[in-house]
Write a protein that holds these residues in place. Structure first.
Motif, mmCIF file in Angstrom:
data_model
loop_
_atom_site.group_PDB
_atom_site.id
_atom_site.type_symbol
_atom_site.label_atom_id
_atom_site.label_comp_id
_atom_site.label_asym_id
_atom_site.label_seq_id
_atom_site.Cartn_x
_atom_site.Cartn_y
_atom_site.Cartn_z
ATOM 1 N N GLN A 63 -15.826 3.135 -18.317
ATOM 2 C CA GLN A 63 -16.736 1.998 -18.301
ATOM 3 C C GLN A 63 -16.741 1.309 -16.935
ATOM 4 N N LYS A 64 -15.569 1.174 -16.339
ATOM 5 C CA LYS A 64 -15.464 0.535 -15.025
ATOM 6 C C LYS A 64 -16.162 1.349 -13.948
ATOM 7 N N LEU A 65 -15.867 2.633 -13.880
ATOM 8 C CA LEU A 65 -16.428 3.487 -12.837
ATOM 9 C C LEU A 65 -17.947 3.598 -12.924
ATOM 10 N N SER A 66 -18.499 3.517 -14.133
ATOM 11 C CA SER A 66 -19.943 3.684 -14.321
ATOM 12 C C SER A 66 -20.675 2.353 -14.465
ATOM 13 N N SER A 67 -20.013 1.257 -14.152
ATOM 14 C CA SER A 67 -20.657 -0.047 -14.278
ATOM 15 C C SER A 67 -21.660 -0.272 -13.153
ATOM 16 N N ASP A 68 -22.595 -1.174 -13.377
ATOM 17 C CA ASP A 68 -23.576 -1.523 -12.351
ATOM 18 C C ASP A 68 -22.902 -2.063 -11.097
ATOM 19 N N THR A 84 -13.891 3.868 -4.257
ATOM 20 C CA THR A 84 -12.676 4.432 -3.684
ATOM 21 C C THR A 84 -11.523 3.435 -3.738
ATOM 22 N N ALA A 85 -11.814 2.139 -3.595
ATOM 23 C CA ALA A 85 -10.753 1.131 -3.716
ATOM 24 C C ALA A 85 -10.200 1.099 -5.130
ATOM 25 N N TYR A 86 -11.078 1.198 -6.119
ATOM 26 C CA TYR A 86 -10.626 1.194 -7.510
ATOM 27 C C TYR A 86 -9.777 2.428 -7.808
ATOM 28 N N ILE A 87 -10.226 3.592 -7.348
ATOM 29 C CA ILE A 87 -9.480 4.835 -7.606
ATOM 30 C C ILE A 87 -8.107 4.759 -6.949
ATOM 31 N N ASN A 321 -12.451 11.039 0.607
ATOM 32 C CA ASN A 321 -11.723 11.602 -0.519
ATOM 33 C C ASN A 321 -10.531 10.698 -0.789
ATOM 34 N N VAL A 322 -10.211 10.490 -2.052
ATOM 35 C CA VAL A 322 -9.026 9.704 -2.422
ATOM 36 C C VAL A 322 -8.001 10.668 -3.003
ATOM 37 N N VAL A 323 -6.804 10.676 -2.424
ATOM 38 C CA VAL A 323 -5.816 11.701 -2.758
ATOM 39 C C VAL A 323 -4.489 11.049 -3.129
ATOM 40 N N GLY A 324 -4.032 11.293 -4.345
ATOM 41 C CA GLY A 324 -2.724 10.850 -4.797
ATOM 42 C C GLY A 324 -1.866 12.041 -5.169
ATOM 43 N N MET A 325 -0.556 11.826 -5.267
ATOM 44 C CA MET A 325 0.340 12.971 -5.473
ATOM 45 C C MET A 325 1.582 12.557 -6.252
ATOM 46 N N LEU A 326 2.055 13.460 -7.096
ATOM 47 C CA LEU A 326 3.374 13.388 -7.701
ATOM 48 C C LEU A 326 4.242 14.417 -6.988
ATOM 49 N N PRO A 327 5.181 14.022 -6.141
ATOM 50 C CA PRO A 327 6.004 15.000 -5.415
ATOM 51 C C PRO A 327 6.850 15.834 -6.366
ATOM 52 N N GLY A 328 6.981 17.107 -6.089
ATOM 53 C CA GLY A 328 7.784 17.991 -6.915
ATOM 54 C C GLY A 328 9.266 17.724 -6.760
#
Length: 571
Positions: A63-68, A84-87, A321-328
């Motif tokens: 709902q947030k991402l697709s809001s007006d 991108t700030a929200y993500i 691009n927004v990039v997050g990671m869980l390190p192994g």
């Protein structure tokens, strides 16, 4: 570019996965959670998200991402900055680490081209004795792929080149000089028109059938312009998708990142416009179209010439691009990727009524799902790193993922696989799962093993002629040899079977796809989305805790990259 994830399959396949590894790895079962259809979901309040995948959390993010407020998430706009700030904030709240060499963002350079003043395309026909004009929008679209500020063509001879393909054992350009000429080509592959199973891959569209290839090949040949004739069946989408996609700004990577040749003038013709053009030039489009499917086809010069002039506004810009990671925990240099594109078509002030292309299904569902999966995976250590990339410019030709793959934060041979999420079903749970591009890699085996735990069957895409495998971000991973999975709910719904599934898919295609009406609906049935997120979570968890790498099948179109010597990122 984008792709419809609602597909049907005629043949049911249920093959047990033959590969098991690391018995001590965390469980990989995808628990089946299909309950009676609930009341409308109440989205979770901000800050109260669960660690498990839930319909309420998913709905809140969707709902947030697709809001007006996000104004259709078009790259280069305030809608991008908010998206991108929200993500990034969600990735950080979940507990991910910055995934692009210490940064949350990967800046993608882009060229933005906006046609300023097109009104019509003028064609001199019948020995230049008469003129046919085609309007921009209903009849045709045009732009400059090269990004020329001014394009002027005067009396450029027009040649019909069939499918515009130069491939082994088939060359529509053989012995033809198209320098300075305008070529007209059909969409899809040779053999599509007469359904010849012996040409190319029969009904399955290949890369030669993609519009991007046709434009590049015409440019390599020195053509002044190329128009592709649109057909809904061959393209896989209606004319409205072409019109909406080409009448706003066009984006591309700069030539330093994408050196492929580009046309000064390129566009599409509706089938009706092509028929009128050919008839005005004394030719029969239907007959020539049939001849293009016969081996030995020869190009046909039309008694017609193109004249067109238009200006374009050119801007050098960038998107993220927004990039997050869980390190192994044990092998952090090996990585499993999840991808989903955050961008959509923005806002059109010229429209009456709803002006925002909110892109709720396409693809706020994918980004919200990726967040849900990341939050669930965060709850236990994973031996390999897991990367979550929300990529930009998918709607503009898969550019964000193309840049990502060219600038990976890991060595390419250390990337285990990509799991791409592009449109989740919101019409309820299904008994089947569709593997788009079935048969290419071991990723199908992983999918079947996880689906079996949900008592679901895996089915191949029964619309291979639409080329869905080439129309989403995973293809850029495949092109450099990294196995990729693109899966979606099948049509066989628990409530209503295939008839209900087909009805829902047809409704989406006709009434929502690339339209302002792709809005959030509180009455959606989120059970199927939860089912699919559980499935993709199980596959990613298994990949993240194995030591083996999925491989391409014998006869696949791709191959694993060679091991890096000492590199830390892809070239």
């Amino acid at each position: 570019m984008i792709r419809l994830a609602f597909v049907v399959a005629a043949t049911l396949l249920c093959v047990a996965c033959s590969r098991q590894d690391d018995a001590s790895a965390p469980p990989t079962q995808a628990e089946t959670r299909v309950e009676a259809k609930p009341a409308p979901v109440q989205p979770t309040s901000e800050g109260a998200f669960q660690t498990a995948i839930t319909a309420e959390d998913f709905a809140a993010r969707l709902q947030k991402l697709s809001s007006d407020q996000f104004e259709g998430r078009q790259p280069g706009t305030i809608g991008e900055r908010m998206s991108t700030a929200y993500i990034k904030d969600q990735f950080e709240r979940i507990g991910l680490k910055p995934g692009n060499k210490g940064s949350w963002f990967q800046t993608v350079p882009m060229m933005k081209v906006t046609v300023l003043d097109p009104t019509q395309v003028a064609l001199a026909v019948n020995g230049s004795k008469s003129q046919l004009t085609l309007g921009i929008g209903a009849d045709s679209v045009i732009g400059s792929l090269k990004g020329s500020p001014q394009v002027t063509l005067k009396d450029s001879p027009i040649v019909f080149v069939g499918y515009g393909v130069n491939a082994p054992d088939w060359n529509d350009y053989a012995d033809l000089d198209v320098a300075g000429k305008t070529v007209i080509a059909l969409i899809n592959d040779p053999g599509w028109g007469n359904q010849d199973p012996n040409l190319f891959k029969g009904p399955a569209l290949t890369y030669y059938g993609r519009w991007t290839y046709k434009f590049e090949e015409a440019a390599r040949r020195g053509a002044a312009a190329l128009f592709i004739v649109h057909e809904t069946g061959g393209a896989g989408y209606p004319w409205s998708v072409v019109e909406n996609g080409w009448t706003g700004p066009q984006f591309s990577l700069p030539s330093s990142e994408d050196p492929a040749p580009r046309l000064d003038a390129a566009g599409w013709l509706s089938e009706d416009a092509a028929t009128r053009l050919f008839a005005s030039a004394g030719a029969d489009f239907a007959s020539l179209k049939k001849s293009a499917d016969i081996p030995g086809f020869k190009p046909v010069a039309l008694d017609a010439k193109l004249s067109v002039s238009f200006r374009s506004g050119i801007e050098s810009a960038s998107s993220e691009n927004v990039v997050g990671m869980l390190p192994g925990s044990e092998r952090p240099d090996e990585a499993v990727f999840y991808t989903a594109h955050w961008d959509h078509l923005g806002k059109d002030d010229s429209l009456t009524g709803d002006q925002i292309y909110n892109g709720a299904i396409d693809n706020a569902t994918g980004v919200a799902a990726m967040m849900e999966i990341a939050e669930a995976l965060k709850q236990q250590p994973n031996r390999r790193s897991v990367v979550f990339a929300a990529v930009t410019l998918e709607e503009s030709g898969l550019l964000g993922s193309r840049y990502l793959v060219g600038h990976l934060p890991f060595a390419a041979d250390k990337v285990v696989a990509d799991i791409n999420i592009d449109i989740l079903a919101l019409s309820g749970p299904s008994r089947s799962v569709t593997s788009i591009g079935y048969g290419q890699s071991d990723m199908d085996d992983y999918l079947m093993a996880a689906a079996k735990e949900q008592s679901r069957t895996v089915v191949p895409d029964d619309k291979p002629e639409k080329g869905f495998f080439f129309r989403s971000d995973h293809i850029n991973f495949a092109r450099v040899g990294i196995p990729a999975l693109y899966a979606s709910s099948g049509m066989d719904l628990v409530d209503g079977g295939e008839a209900a599934g087909r009805k829902a898919a047809d409704d989406y295609t006709s009434n929502r796809y690339h339209k302002p009406s792709d809005n959030y609906d509180p009455n959606w049935d989120f059970r199927g989305a939860v089912q699919d997120m559980d499935l993709l979570l199980a596959i990613g968890r298994r990949l993240a805790n194995e030591s083996t790498f999925p491989q391409w099948k014998a006869g696949a179109d791709f191959a694993r990259p060679a091991p890096a010597q000492s590199q830390t990122s892809a070239p």
